[in-house]
Design a protein around this motif. Sequence first.
Motif, PDB file in Angstrom:
ATOM      1  N   THR A 197       1.308  -1.250  -0.119  1.00  0.00           N
ATOM      2  CA  THR A 197      -0.085  -0.217   0.006  1.00  0.00           C
ATOM      3  C   THR A 197       0.753   0.931   0.145  1.00  0.00           C
ATOM      4  O   THR A 197       2.119   1.484   1.274  1.00  0.00           O
ATOM      5  CB  THR A 197      -1.162  -0.166   0.918  1.00  0.00           C
ATOM      6  OG1 THR A 197      -2.046  -1.317   1.144  1.00  0.00           O
ATOM      7  CG2 THR A 197      -1.949   1.531   1.371  1.00  0.00           C
ATOM      8  N   VAL A 198       0.698   1.911  -0.772  1.00  0.00           N
ATOM      9  CA  VAL A 198       1.488   3.672  -1.161  1.00  0.00           C
ATOM     10  C   VAL A 198       0.400   4.385  -0.011  1.00  0.00           C
ATOM     11  O   VAL A 198      -0.912   4.517  -0.669  1.00  0.00           O
ATOM     12  CB  VAL A 198       1.953   3.927  -2.295  1.00  0.00           C
ATOM     13  CG1 VAL A 198       2.125   5.372  -2.381  1.00  0.00           C
ATOM     14  CG2 VAL A 198       2.550   3.032  -3.014  1.00  0.00           C
ATOM     15  N   CYS A 199       1.057   5.393   0.571  1.00  0.00           N
ATOM     16  CA  CYS A 199       0.047   6.501   1.224  1.00  0.00           C
ATOM     17  C   CYS A 199       0.131   8.124   0.294  1.00  0.00           C
ATOM     18  O   CYS A 199       2.014   8.094   0.955  1.00  0.00           O
ATOM     19  CB  CYS A 199       0.044   6.409   2.406  1.00  0.00           C
ATOM     20  SG  CYS A 199      -0.307   4.691   3.562  1.00  0.00           S
ATOM     21  N   ALA A 200      -0.853   8.506  -0.396  1.00  0.00           N
ATOM     22  CA  ALA A 200      -0.115  10.384  -1.513  1.00  0.00           C
ATOM     23  C   ALA A 200      -1.310  11.040  -1.043  1.00  0.00           C
ATOM     24  O   ALA A 200      -2.029  10.208  -1.609  1.00  0.00           O
ATOM     25  CB  ALA A 200       1.103   9.616  -1.918  1.00  0.00           C
ATOM     26  N   GLU A 201      -1.235  11.798  -0.968  1.00  0.00           N
ATOM     27  CA  GLU A 201      -2.633  12.467  -1.481  1.00  0.00           C
ATOM     28  C   GLU A 201      -2.528  12.580  -3.146  1.00  0.00           C
ATOM     29  O   GLU A 201      -3.000  12.399  -3.578  1.00  0.00           O
ATOM     30  CB  GLU A 201      -2.972  13.817  -0.566  1.00  0.00           C
ATOM     31  CG  GLU A 201      -2.719  14.128   0.955  1.00  0.00           C
ATOM     32  CD  GLU A 201      -4.099  13.527   0.970  1.00  0.00           C
ATOM     33  OE1 GLU A 201      -5.087  13.979   0.179  1.00  0.00           O
ATOM     34  OE2 GLU A 201      -4.038  12.952   2.366  1.00  0.00           O
ATOM     35  N   ARG A 202      -1.325  13.457  -3.279  1.00  0.00           N
ATOM     36  CA  ARG A 202      -1.344  13.246  -4.147  1.00  0.00           C
ATOM     37  C   ARG A 202       0.406  12.669  -5.379  1.00  0.00           C
ATOM     38  O   ARG A 202       1.389  12.739  -4.538  1.00  0.00           O
ATOM     39  CB  ARG A 202      -1.090  14.873  -4.954  1.00  0.00           C
ATOM     40  CG  ARG A 202      -2.206  15.459  -5.007  1.00  0.00           C
ATOM     41  CD  ARG A 202      -2.739  17.026  -5.392  1.00  0.00           C
ATOM     42  NE  ARG A 202      -1.106  17.667  -5.098  1.00  0.00           N
ATOM     43  CZ  ARG A 202      -0.168  18.371  -5.661  1.00  0.00           C
ATOM     44  NH1 ARG A 202      -0.688  18.059  -6.529  1.00  0.00           N
ATOM     45  NH2 ARG A 202       0.607  18.856  -5.132  1.00  0.00           N
ATOM     46  N   PRO A 203       0.715  12.769  -6.053  1.00  0.00           N
ATOM     47  CA  PRO A 203      -0.353  12.340  -7.039  1.00  0.00           C
ATOM     48  C   PRO A 203      -1.619  10.829  -7.051  1.00  0.00           C
ATOM     49  O   PRO A 203      -1.049   9.793  -6.295  1.00  0.00           O
ATOM     50  CB  PRO A 203       0.277  11.854  -8.456  1.00  0.00           C
ATOM     51  CG  PRO A 203       1.228  11.210  -8.300  1.00  0.00           C
ATOM     52  CD  PRO A 203       2.264  11.771  -6.613  1.00  0.00           C
ATOM     53  N   GLU A 256      -6.722  11.104   3.950  1.00  0.00           N
ATOM     54  CA  GLU A 256      -7.678  12.099   4.173  1.00  0.00           C
ATOM     55  C   GLU A 256      -7.183  13.023   4.533  1.00  0.00           C
ATOM     56  O   GLU A 256      -7.607  14.067   5.518  1.00  0.00           O
ATOM     57  CB  GLU A 256      -8.765  11.680   5.411  1.00  0.00           C
ATOM     58  CG  GLU A 256      -9.144  10.441   4.749  1.00  0.00           C
ATOM     59  CD  GLU A 256     -10.366  10.273   3.406  1.00  0.00           C
ATOM     60  OE1 GLU A 256     -10.502  11.312   2.921  1.00  0.00           O
ATOM     61  OE2 GLU A 256     -10.036   8.781   2.205  1.00  0.00           O
ATOM     62  N   LYS A 257      -6.253  13.802   4.478  1.00  0.00           N
ATOM     63  CA  LYS A 257      -5.752  15.333   4.886  1.00  0.00           C
ATOM     64  C   LYS A 257      -5.308  15.452   5.974  1.00  0.00           C
ATOM     65  O   LYS A 257      -4.364  16.335   6.217  1.00  0.00           O
ATOM     66  CB  LYS A 257      -6.457  16.140   4.086  1.00  0.00           C
ATOM     67  CG  LYS A 257      -7.170  16.387   2.823  1.00  0.00           C
ATOM     68  CD  LYS A 257      -6.619  17.642   2.145  1.00  0.00           C
ATOM     69  CE  LYS A 257      -7.436  17.721   0.546  1.00  0.00           C
ATOM     70  NZ  LYS A 257      -5.759  17.498  -0.085  1.00  0.00           N
ATOM     71  N   LEU A 258      -4.687  13.814   6.468  1.00  0.00           N
ATOM     72  CA  LEU A 258      -4.502  13.844   7.981  1.00  0.00           C
ATOM     73  C   LEU A 258      -2.799  13.364   7.418  1.00  0.00           C
ATOM     74  O   LEU A 258      -2.566  13.097   7.300  1.00  0.00           O
ATOM     75  CB  LEU A 258      -5.655  12.923   9.131  1.00  0.00           C
ATOM     76  CG  LEU A 258      -6.890  13.441   9.155  1.00  0.00           C
ATOM     77  CD1 LEU A 258      -7.256  12.278   9.544  1.00  0.00           C
ATOM     78  CD2 LEU A 258      -6.728  14.019   9.592  1.00  0.00           C
ATOM     79  N   GLY A 261      -1.234  13.708   4.282  1.00  0.00           N
ATOM     80  CA  GLY A 261      -1.798  14.334   4.262  1.00  0.00           C
ATOM     81  C   GLY A 261      -1.478  16.046   4.198  1.00  0.00           C
ATOM     82  O   GLY A 261      -2.230  16.635   3.317  1.00  0.00           O
ATOM     83  N   ARG A 262      -0.718  16.535   4.771  1.00  0.00           N
ATOM     84  CA  ARG A 262       0.287  17.312   4.159  1.00  0.00           C
ATOM     85  C   ARG A 262       1.071  17.726   3.323  1.00  0.00           C
ATOM     86  O   ARG A 262       1.158  18.809   2.422  1.00  0.00           O
ATOM     87  CB  ARG A 262       0.822  17.943   5.815  1.00  0.00           C
ATOM     88  CG  ARG A 262       0.061  18.960   6.419  1.00  0.00           C
ATOM     89  CD  ARG A 262       0.249  19.280   8.123  1.00  0.00           C
ATOM     90  NE  ARG A 262       1.705  18.567   8.731  1.00  0.00           N
ATOM     91  CZ  ARG A 262       1.153  17.297   9.491  1.00  0.00           C
ATOM     92  NH1 ARG A 262      -0.067  17.623   9.927  1.00  0.00           N
ATOM     93  NH2 ARG A 262       2.449  17.053   9.748  1.00  0.00           N
ATOM     94  N   GLU A 263       1.134  16.513   2.506  1.00  0.00           N
ATOM     95  CA  GLU A 263       1.328  16.672   1.319  1.00  0.00           C
ATOM     96  C   GLU A 263       2.924  16.687   1.701  1.00  0.00           C
ATOM     97  O   GLU A 263       3.935  17.013   0.502  1.00  0.00           O
ATOM     98  CB  GLU A 263       1.399  17.201   0.318  1.00  0.00           C
ATOM     99  CG  GLU A 263      -0.045  16.591  -0.487  1.00  0.00           C
ATOM    100  CD  GLU A 263      -0.410  17.476  -1.634  1.00  0.00           C
ATOM    101  OE1 GLU A 263      -0.159  17.667  -2.658  1.00  0.00           O
ATOM    102  OE2 GLU A 263      -1.400  17.736  -1.784  1.00  0.00           O
ATOM    103  N   GLU A 264       3.683  16.549   2.366  1.00  0.00           N
ATOM    104  CA  GLU A 264       5.123  16.116   3.419  1.00  0.00           C
ATOM    105  C   GLU A 264       6.117  14.873   3.304  1.00  0.00           C
ATOM    106  O   GLU A 264       7.223  15.509   2.699  1.00  0.00           O
ATOM    107  CB  GLU A 264       4.928  17.054   4.771  1.00  0.00           C
ATOM    108  CG  GLU A 264       4.829  18.302   5.005  1.00  0.00           C
ATOM    109  CD  GLU A 264       4.757  18.269   6.051  1.00  0.00           C
ATOM    110  OE1 GLU A 264       4.650  17.439   7.524  1.00  0.00           O
ATOM    111  OE2 GLU A 264       3.943  19.142   7.107  1.00  0.00           O
ATOM    112  N   GLY A 265       5.311  14.271   2.753  1.00  0.00           N
ATOM    113  CA  GLY A 265       5.775  12.600   2.468  1.00  0.00           C
ATOM    114  C   GLY A 265       5.049  11.805   1.965  1.00  0.00           C
ATOM    115  O   GLY A 265       3.569  12.041   1.980  1.00  0.00           O
ATOM    116  N   ILE A 266       5.612  10.437   1.370  1.00  0.00           N
ATOM    117  CA  ILE A 266       5.105   9.550   1.053  1.00  0.00           C
ATOM    118  C   ILE A 266       5.224   8.225   1.813  1.00  0.00           C
ATOM    119  O   ILE A 266       6.844   8.738   2.281  1.00  0.00           O
ATOM    120  CB  ILE A 266       4.741   8.959  -0.678  1.00  0.00           C
ATOM    121  CG1 ILE A 266       3.858  10.630  -0.913  1.00  0.00           C
ATOM    122  CG2 ILE A 266       4.512   8.278  -1.096  1.00  0.00           C
ATOM    123  CD1 ILE A 266       4.735  10.597  -2.711  1.00  0.00           C
ATOM    124  N   SER A 267       4.361   7.775   1.926  1.00  0.00           N
ATOM    125  CA  SER A 267       4.923   5.869   3.070  1.00  0.00           C
ATOM    126  C   SER A 267       4.076   5.398   1.687  1.00  0.00           C
ATOM    127  O   SER A 267       3.176   5.185   1.263  1.00  0.00           O
ATOM    128  CB  SER A 267       4.600   6.816   4.158  1.00  0.00           C
ATOM    129  OG  SER A 267       2.858   6.650   4.751  1.00  0.00           O
TER     130      SER A 267
END
Length: 159
Positions: free
Chosen positions: A99-105, A137-139, A143-149
């Motif tokens: 599973t990749v957690c990212a708001e964008r892209p 969910e922007k948490l 969520g703040r798009e500071e990183g991807i996990s």
Amino acid sequence: MKIRVGFGFDVHRLIEGRELWLGGIKLEHELGLLGHSDADVLIHAICDALLGAANMRDIGYHFPDNAGEFKNIDSKILLAKTIDLIATKGYRVGNIDATVCAERPKLKAHIPEMQEVLAHVMNIEPEDVSIKATTTEKLGFTGREEGISAYATVLIERD
């Protein structure tokens, strides 16, 4: 047959001026992941899960982030080396669930290509590589798009 499972996790900060590599493919995005290598969090989580399943420590032990030979390295090379490492103990990959957690892209359209690329590197079928994408969910930092996990669970087997 002996089977073992492993779990991996990785996170990298998003910054300007870097390419974004996820699942072995380059994605168009205004930010990229910061790291010693290409910082592909998905591949790094898979490597950690594979090494853990084989009781072979972790990615940082085998590919330290202070070693010049790994500076800006393509993480697909690290994955191939990880496959070779677990093979020294007689193991092969059964399947991957990640599973990749990212708001964008948004990753949905890229998942089939990631599956193909990763399956090729690991010499398994794309059907044996499950990749899911989610947001937080922007948490939190994702969520703040500071990183991807990324998280990965693997099954390895040997006869």
